[in-house]
Design a protein around this motif. Structure first.
Motif, short mmCIF file in Angstrom:
data_model
loop_
_atom_site.label_atom_id
_atom_site.label_comp_id
_atom_site.label_asym_id
_atom_site.label_seq_id
_atom_site.Cartn_x
_atom_site.Cartn_y
_atom_site.Cartn_z
N MET A 1 0.83 -1.18 0.00
CA MET A 1 0.00 0.00 0.00
C MET A 1 0.88 1.25 0.00
O MET A 1 0.59 2.22 -0.71
N THR A 2 1.94 1.22 0.78
CA THR A 2 2.84 2.38 0.87
C THR A 2 3.44 2.70 -0.49
O THR A 2 3.52 3.87 -0.87
N GLU A 3 3.85 1.68 -1.22
CA GLU A 3 4.42 1.90 -2.57
C GLU A 3 3.41 2.55 -3.50
O GLU A 3 3.73 3.48 -4.24
N ALA A 4 2.20 2.05 -3.48
CA ALA A 4 1.15 2.58 -4.36
C ALA A 4 0.82 4.03 -4.01
O ALA A 4 0.67 4.87 -4.90
N LEU A 5 0.72 4.32 -2.73
CA LEU A 5 0.45 5.69 -2.31
C LEU A 5 1.59 6.63 -2.70
O LEU A 5 1.36 7.78 -3.08
N HIS A 6 2.81 6.12 -2.63
CA HIS A 6 3.96 6.94 -3.05
C HIS A 6 3.86 7.30 -4.54
O HIS A 6 4.14 8.43 -4.94
N ILE A 7 3.44 6.35 -5.36
CA ILE A 7 3.26 6.62 -6.79
C ILE A 7 2.22 7.72 -6.98
O ILE A 7 2.44 8.67 -7.75
N LEU A 8 1.10 7.63 -6.29
CA LEU A 8 0.06 8.64 -6.41
C LEU A 8 0.54 10.01 -5.94
O LEU A 8 0.22 11.03 -6.55
N ASP A 9 1.30 10.03 -4.87
CA ASP A 9 1.76 11.30 -4.29
C ASP A 9 2.90 11.95 -5.06
O ASP A 9 3.05 13.16 -5.04
N SER A 10 3.70 11.15 -5.75
CA SER A 10 4.91 11.70 -6.37
C SER A 10 4.79 11.91 -7.88
O SER A 10 5.70 12.47 -8.48
N THR A 11 3.69 11.50 -8.48
CA THR A 11 3.53 11.64 -9.92
C THR A 11 2.73 12.90 -10.24
O THR A 11 1.72 13.18 -9.60
N ASP A 12 3.20 13.65 -11.23
CA ASP A 12 2.52 14.88 -11.66
C ASP A 12 1.48 14.52 -12.72
O ASP A 12 1.83 14.19 -13.85
N PHE A 13 0.22 14.57 -12.34
CA PHE A 13 -0.87 14.28 -13.27
C PHE A 13 -1.53 15.55 -13.78
O PHE A 13 -2.42 15.49 -14.62
N GLU A 14 -1.15 16.70 -13.28
CA GLU A 14 -1.89 17.93 -13.53
C GLU A 14 -1.26 18.88 -14.54
O GLU A 14 -1.95 19.76 -15.04
N ARG A 20 0.93 13.91 -22.39
CA ARG A 20 1.87 13.60 -21.32
C ARG A 20 1.12 13.19 -20.05
O ARG A 20 1.50 12.26 -19.35
N ARG A 21 0.02 13.87 -19.77
CA ARG A 21 -0.79 13.54 -18.61
C ARG A 21 -1.39 12.15 -18.74
O ARG A 21 -1.41 11.37 -17.78
N LEU A 22 -1.89 11.81 -19.93
CA LEU A 22 -2.44 10.47 -20.16
C LEU A 22 -1.38 9.40 -19.99
O LEU A 22 -1.65 8.32 -19.43
N THR A 23 -0.17 9.68 -20.45
CA THR A 23 0.93 8.72 -20.29
C THR A 23 1.25 8.52 -18.82
O THR A 23 1.45 7.38 -18.37
N ALA A 24 1.30 9.61 -18.05
CA ALA A 24 1.57 9.51 -16.61
C ALA A 24 0.48 8.71 -15.90
O ALA A 24 0.77 7.89 -15.03
#
Length: 80
Positions: A1-14, A20-24
């Motif tokens: 869970m920690t790994e998955a949350l890190h991906i969500l928190d550290s990836t720029d989707f905005e 580029r956003r779709l790729t991310a």
């Protein structure tokens, strides 16, 4: 869970162009599902973290239901 949350928190989707956003978004979803595949009983919960990513992707590719509203100040004709 920690790994998955890190991906969500550290990836720029905005920021950046839509492509580029779709790729991310796709990359994050793929990585989170890979984590879920090896997570055992917690896999379903981890996969659930990607629901928001899916919604964002849909909004970027298909728009939103309110995108088809008439411009403000105009009226739709009524058949009633």
């Amino acid at each position: 869970m920690t790994e998955a949350l890190h991906i969500l928190d550290s990836t720029d989707f905005e920021s950046g162009p839509t492509e580029r956003r779709l790729t991310a978004l796709a990359d994050a979803r793929r990585r989170i599902w890979a984590i879920a595949d090896r997570a055992g009983p917690d896999g379903g919960t981890i996969r659930g973290l990607t629901r928001g990513l899916e919604s964002t992707e849909t909004r970027l590719t298909e728009g939103t239901p309110w995108d088809n509203r008439p411009p403000a100040g105009t009226r739709r004709s009524s058949t009633a």
